[in-house]
Design an enzyme around this catalytic site. Sequence first.
Site, PDB file in Angstrom:
ATOM      1  N   GLU A   2     -12.835   3.994  -5.562  1.00  0.00           N
ATOM      2  CA  GLU A   2     -12.131   4.512  -6.729  1.00  0.00           C
ATOM      3  C   GLU A   2     -10.740   3.896  -6.865  1.00  0.00           C
ATOM      4  O   GLU A   2     -10.293   3.571  -7.972  1.00  0.00           O
ATOM      5  CB  GLU A   2     -12.048   6.046  -6.664  1.00  0.00           C
ATOM      6  CG  GLU A   2     -13.380   6.742  -6.842  1.00  0.00           C
ATOM      7  CD  GLU A   2     -14.287   6.622  -5.627  1.00  0.00           C
ATOM      8  OE1 GLU A   2     -13.770   6.394  -4.516  1.00  0.00           O
ATOM      9  OE2 GLU A   2     -15.518   6.750  -5.783  1.00  0.00           O
ATOM     10  N   HIS A  72     -19.900  17.339  -6.424  1.00  0.00           N
ATOM     11  CA  HIS A  72     -20.431  17.013  -7.748  1.00  0.00           C
ATOM     12  C   HIS A  72     -20.150  18.100  -8.781  1.00  0.00           C
ATOM     13  O   HIS A  72     -20.718  18.044  -9.877  1.00  0.00           O
ATOM     14  CB  HIS A  72     -21.949  16.794  -7.667  1.00  0.00           C
ATOM     15  CG  HIS A  72     -22.364  15.685  -6.774  1.00  0.00           C
ATOM     16  ND1 HIS A  72     -22.558  15.869  -5.431  1.00  0.00           N
ATOM     17  CD2 HIS A  72     -22.598  14.375  -7.029  1.00  0.00           C
ATOM     18  CE1 HIS A  72     -22.912  14.714  -4.883  1.00  0.00           C
ATOM     19  NE2 HIS A  72     -22.939  13.793  -5.833  1.00  0.00           N
TER      20      HIS A  72
END
Length: 268
Positions: A2, A72
């Site tokens: 990321e 998630h």
Amino acid sequence: SEANIVGRAVGQAFRGLRPAPEVQFFDYIWPAMQQIKTEAATARWRSNGAFNVPMVLRVPIGGYLTGGAIWHSQCGESIFAHVPGLTIGFPSRARDAVGMLRAAFRAEDPIMFLEHKHLLRQPYTRDALPPEDYVVPFGKATIDRVGDDVTVVTYGATVEKTRQAVDQIGASVEIIDLRWLIPWDQELVAESVAHTGRCLVVHEDVITCGFGAEIAAWVGEHCFSDLDAPVRRVAAIDTHVAYEPTLERAVLPQVDDIASALTSLLAY
């Protein structure tokens, strides 16, 4: 990954490109925090306007997945709302996503575009592709449903849950879908609260320091004379989203939670 994804995009923006990086899930965004907060969001300010970062960072976010767990299912938009220099969008349906992305790609500063994972699978979010001139300007909310007795300010997946709660109790409720969080449509919220006299803020993130706290504080400060009841909030409890479905339902705000808050607020 990321930090690399966002860092490369910042570099591309400095070189004159208009990158659209994606962080796979909001839950994985933290390694990129340095690039987002320290690099992208400060570029124009620290260069006195000489440099800018026209980047649209797409981030799938949110829960209601019944099995997403802590990697998630998180929200956390309020953390980035606290960063000067970022614009933040959080649509609840396809039409708005199109109009907001069109505005985002024309901007000269970094945009965080939050796409709710649960909504990607729901038929009620579908729309015909809007015409090319359909653009949702920054900071422009929409009235999802007109009502007279209470204003609900919400966004993302809780827009539909609010609709279901209103249908459940059968009250006259005005639902405002913010769409943009930074900047957010204070004018429309104030107009609605002046009309209804009551305000409930609903969001999926945890309640402590969630974005709803900012809305509630602003309404309390600027709309106090129009209020007939305290501003209320419905949000997730202050814990991580669980894997087991019944625990996830207990953590995240549900239709019954919103209906109960509305009933209490209407009776105040």
